[in-house]
Design a protein around this motif. Structure first.
Motif, PDB file in Angstrom:
ATOM      1  N   LYS A 151      -4.992 -16.060   2.502  1.00 41.26           N
ATOM      2  CA  LYS A 151      -5.106 -14.688   2.993  1.00 41.26           C
ATOM      3  C   LYS A 151      -3.981 -13.812   2.437  1.00 41.26           C
ATOM      4  O   LYS A 151      -4.201 -12.647   2.076  1.00 41.26           O
ATOM      5  N   ARG A 154      -4.678 -12.892  -1.186  1.00 40.64           N
ATOM      6  CA  ARG A 154      -5.688 -11.843  -1.286  1.00 40.64           C
ATOM      7  C   ARG A 154      -5.109 -10.482  -0.895  1.00 40.64           C
ATOM      8  O   ARG A 154      -5.404  -9.460  -1.535  1.00 40.64           O
ATOM      9  N   PHE A 155      -4.279 -10.481   0.135  1.00 39.38           N
ATOM     10  CA  PHE A 155      -3.656  -9.231   0.589  1.00 39.38           C
ATOM     11  C   PHE A 155      -2.704  -8.697  -0.476  1.00 39.38           C
ATOM     12  O   PHE A 155      -2.634  -7.484  -0.715  1.00 39.38           O
ATOM     13  N   ARG A 156      -1.978  -9.581  -1.133  1.00 37.14           N
ATOM     14  CA  ARG A 156      -1.051  -9.201  -2.205  1.00 37.14           C
ATOM     15  C   ARG A 156      -1.797  -8.511  -3.347  1.00 37.14           C
ATOM     16  O   ARG A 156      -1.332  -7.504  -3.903  1.00 37.14           O
ATOM     17  N   LYS A 157      -2.957  -9.027  -3.705  1.00 34.51           N
ATOM     18  CA  LYS A 157      -3.723  -8.478  -4.828  1.00 34.51           C
ATOM     19  C   LYS A 157      -4.252  -7.072  -4.552  1.00 34.51           C
ATOM     20  O   LYS A 157      -4.528  -6.308  -5.475  1.00 34.51           O
ATOM     21  N   LYS A 158      -4.384  -6.731  -3.266  1.00 33.91           N
ATOM     22  CA  LYS A 158      -4.930  -5.421  -2.897  1.00 33.91           C
ATOM     23  C   LYS A 158      -3.917  -4.284  -3.032  1.00 33.91           C
ATOM     24  O   LYS A 158      -4.299  -3.118  -3.026  1.00 33.91           O
ATOM     25  N   HIS A 159      -2.619  -4.624  -3.127  1.00 35.60           N
ATOM     26  CA  HIS A 159      -1.586  -3.586  -3.052  1.00 35.60           C
ATOM     27  C   HIS A 159      -0.625  -3.647  -4.230  1.00 35.60           C
ATOM     28  O   HIS A 159      -0.159  -4.715  -4.626  1.00 35.60           O
ATOM     29  N   GLU A 160      -0.323  -2.477  -4.753  1.00 35.28           N
ATOM     30  CA  GLU A 160       0.653  -2.387  -5.847  1.00 35.28           C
ATOM     31  C   GLU A 160       2.031  -2.757  -5.359  1.00 35.28           C
ATOM     32  O   GLU A 160       2.793  -3.434  -6.052  1.00 35.28           O
ATOM     33  N   THR A 193      -1.305   5.067  -0.489  1.00 38.79           N
ATOM     34  CA  THR A 193      -2.382   4.073  -0.556  1.00 38.79           C
ATOM     35  C   THR A 193      -1.968   2.834  -1.345  1.00 38.79           C
ATOM     36  O   THR A 193      -2.678   1.826  -1.327  1.00 38.79           O
ATOM     37  N   GLN A 194      -0.808   2.918  -2.017  1.00 39.53           N
ATOM     38  CA  GLN A 194      -0.395   1.789  -2.863  1.00 39.53           C
ATOM     39  C   GLN A 194       0.322   0.686  -2.098  1.00 39.53           C
ATOM     40  O   GLN A 194       0.523  -0.404  -2.615  1.00 39.53           O
ATOM     41  N   GLY A 196       1.239  -1.995   1.091  1.00 35.95           N
ATOM     42  CA  GLY A 196       0.782  -2.830   2.190  1.00 35.95           C
ATOM     43  C   GLY A 196       1.982  -3.341   2.969  1.00 35.95           C
ATOM     44  O   GLY A 196       3.113  -3.347   2.468  1.00 35.95           O
ATOM     45  N   ASN A 220      -3.973  -1.483   5.786  1.00 40.32           N
ATOM     46  CA  ASN A 220      -2.889  -1.923   4.908  1.00 40.32           C
ATOM     47  C   ASN A 220      -1.847  -2.758   5.649  1.00 40.32           C
ATOM     48  O   ASN A 220      -0.740  -2.966   5.147  1.00 40.32           O
TER      49      ASN A 220
END
Length: 319
Positions: A151, A154-160, A193-194, A196, A220
């Motif tokens: 998890k 996956r969360f890491r990949k969603k955020h710059e 938005t970048q 998390g 986020n």
């Protein structure tokens, strides 16, 4: 009896005090295994006070002002030497608890405080007051379970940019403000938005609080509840945010620096030199700061003191 009696609590739950005590005991076990006895006063309160009769030197780790003053008074009455580590900033409580802390500092043989501001206050009450860092490095680290790791990936990949923060549980300071300021961090990171945010909350008490404030858990935000080792969360993150209204000597700050993770911290107390300080989280641009300076050049520069060795020298001097 030529031993030190150490009174405190060990995990669970995971918190600054319990983790410090656990690491201290592990380090002492490796260096001087026959030099101390430990009693968890939460589990065996009667035995803890009974053992005060047997030991000449007692080292108490507690955040309870009333327990601090009781132990200091009993030791003074019995002619024992009470060393008390005051885990937190001097003056952080309301009137009654602050009075109890001051009395405990006066009555204790050696008050141990965690930062320069507290040392200045404690030194006026007891000339033997000493400052010792709460940070004790440890190689013992429990891995995160595979499901949680997946998890987090996956969360890491969603955020710059990915930030993290933690709290041992939801608490409020003497002014009624959220001690760990996590809702303030969420409000701040809503602006971009970048970014998390991972919240490490072993107690699980923050989830309902955040839902109450924001209506839902923001998309986020990722909350980790239950017992886990925060050090395994840090490698996923670009920076750690410590937005506390009061503090002692945060273990998490040192752990982040040890892993070369950038640390943003409120200026409520003296912080290690490598920290990036802020006064008002509402005006901090965390993402902008990372874009301008994406590395922590001074990481590890504040880890010169061996707290265990310092404490051992204290013990040996006063036995």
């Amino acid at each position: 009896m030529n031993k030190i009696l150490i009174l405190g609590r060990i995990p669970p739950p995971n918190g600054g005090v319990t983790v410090h005590v656990s690491r201290l005991l592990d380090a002492l076990e490796q260096r001087e295994p026959d030099y101390f006895e430990f009693i968890d006063f939460r589990k065996k309160p009667f035995k803890a006070f009974l053992q005060l009769l047997r030991y000449q030197v007692v080292h108490l780790h507690s955040s309870s002002p009333y327990l601090q003053v009781v132990v200091a008074f009993v030791c003074k009455l019995l002619g024992k030497k009470a060393m008390i580590t005051f885990h937190g900033n001097m003056g952080r409580y309301g009137i009654r608890k602050n009075v109890a802390v001051k009395l405990a500092v006066r009555l204790s043989f050696i008050p141990v405080v965690l930062n320069a501001g507290s040392l200045q206050k404690a030194g006026k009450l007891n000339k033997r007051a000493i400052q010792i860092s709460a940070f004790i490095s440890s190689s013992i680290c429990t891995e995160l379970n595979p499901q949680l790791l997946e998890k987090l990936h996956r969360f890491r990949k969603k955020h710059e940019f990915l930030f993290c923060t933690n709290a041992w549980k939801l608490t409020f300071d003497k002014h009624g403000n959220e001690t760990y300021g996590i809702s303030g961090i969420i409000h701040n990171l809503e602006k971009t938005t970048q970014a998390g945010l991972i919240i490490s909350d072993p107690s699980g008490s923050y989830k309902a609080y955040i839902q109450n404030i924001f209506g839902v858990i923001p998309g986020n935000v990722f909350i980790i509840s239950g017992q886990h080792d925060f050090r395994n969360v840090l490698p996923f993150c670009d920076a750690f945010i410590r937005n506390t209204t009061t503090d002692g000597d945060s273990l998490s700050v040192h752990e982040a620096m040890e892993q070369h993770v950038i640390v943003f911290a409120s200026d409520c107390v003296m912080r290690p030199a490598a920290c990036r300080l802020f006064s008002d989280i509402e005006v901090v641009d965390f993402v902008g700061e990372l874009r301008l300076s994406p590395s922590l050049k001074n990481a590890g520069s504040d880890h010169h003191e061996d707290a265990v060795e310092t404490l051992l020298n204290l013990y040996k001097t006063h036995l």
